[in-house]
Design an enzyme around this catalytic site. Structure first.
Site, short mmCIF file in Angstrom:
data_model
loop_
_atom_site.label_atom_id
_atom_site.label_comp_id
_atom_site.label_asym_id
_atom_site.label_seq_id
_atom_site.Cartn_x
_atom_site.Cartn_y
_atom_site.Cartn_z
N GLY A 46 0.61 -1.20 -0.12
CA GLY A 46 0.06 0.14 0.02
C GLY A 46 1.00 1.39 -0.47
O GLY A 46 0.81 2.57 0.32
N ASN A 83 -16.05 -7.27 4.45
CA ASN A 83 -15.39 -8.01 3.20
C ASN A 83 -14.47 -9.64 4.23
O ASN A 83 -15.31 -10.95 3.85
CB ASN A 83 -14.19 -7.76 2.31
N TYR A 148 -22.73 -20.98 5.56
CA TYR A 148 -22.42 -19.78 4.54
C TYR A 148 -23.53 -19.23 4.16
O TYR A 148 -23.37 -17.95 4.09
CB TYR A 148 -21.08 -20.70 4.33
N ALA A 150 -26.72 -19.09 4.79
CA ALA A 150 -27.42 -18.80 5.40
C ALA A 150 -26.86 -17.77 5.80
O ALA A 150 -27.19 -16.33 6.18
CB ALA A 150 -27.88 -19.33 6.83
#
Length: 244
Positions: A46, A83, A148, A150
């Site tokens: 970064g 995320n 996962y 759900a």
């Protein structure tokens, strides 16, 4: 410098999202749970625009602590990307309570607590954009992934509820990746086997896996002024694998 927060922001798709936001000029706070080397590598990539902070999203106390640190040191973010996610794949009849609780706590409760901690300061600062990274398995079930699937289906509904309640200050949308070329997807679906990879690609009209840059392109759109009239929506990026 405007701040963006990306949970699970140091590996796979999350790393690409952090790097894209940094390239767009954001100061990125990339949250991670345990992979220190990946966090360090992402910070280096970064070039001074990414700071990795440790946070276990299954622990609301850690979420509130890291959120207070972010707002205290960097101010209110204008972008939040939920995320972080985990898989514990098993058949439904062999799935344990721990398998269920860990996945739901990370994939659904984590975004709730992180959004709840940061949304008030985002509103006070003038608003922004929240993007929840769901999955096409939120709308298309698969075997051995009841927890996962759900969790991601719940994340889509959470997206819609937040879009209603945080409007007009904060736009909230969901990005649904399909098969994406990451280590995690390769391992889960055993795509290092050429026959299995070919079988998967036969189901994808684009005839390729998605790339992490494909997902970063979609995120860039969702956080930009080009999508200023878009909220409460699902952006499916899967090469045509699912057409609902």
């Amino acid at each position: 410098m405007t701040t963006a927060v990306v949970s699970g922001g140091t590996r796979g798709i999350g790393r690409a999202l952090s790097l894209r936001l940094a390239a767009l000029g954001y100061r990125v706070i990339a949250l991670y749970r345990g992979d220190g080397p990946a966090a360090e590598q992402t910070e280096r990539a970064g070039a001074g625009r990414i700071t990795a902070l440790r946070c276990d999203l299954t622990r609301p106390d850690e979420i509130h602590a890291v959120s207070a640190r972010i707002t205290g040191e960097y101010g209110a973010p204008s972008v939040l990307v939920n995320n972080a996610g985990v898989n514990r794949d098993r058949s439904f009849l062999s799935m344990t309570a721990e398998d269920w609780d860990m996945v739901l706590a990370t994939n659904l409760s984590g975004p709730f607590h992180l959004s709840r901690a940061l949304a008030p300061v985002m509103v006070e600062a003038g608003g922004g954009s929240i993007v929840n990274i769901a999955s096409t398995t939120a709308i298309r079930p698969r075997s051995n992934g009841a927890n996962y699937c759900a969790s991601k289906a719940g994340l889509i509904q959470l997206t819609k509820c937040l879009a209603l309640e945080l409007a007009p200050h904060i736009r909230v949308n969901a990005l649904l990746p399909g098969f994406t070329d990451t280590d995690e997807v390769t391992e889960r679906y055993r795509l290092d086997d050429p026959e299995r990879l070919a079988a998967v690609l036969d189901t994808v009209p684009a005839r390729r896996l998605g790339t992490t840059d494909d997902m970063a392109d979609a995120l860039e759109y969702l956080v930009s002024t080009r999508s200023s009239y878009l909220t409460g929506q699902q952006l499916v990026v899967d090469g045509g694998h699912f057409m609902g």
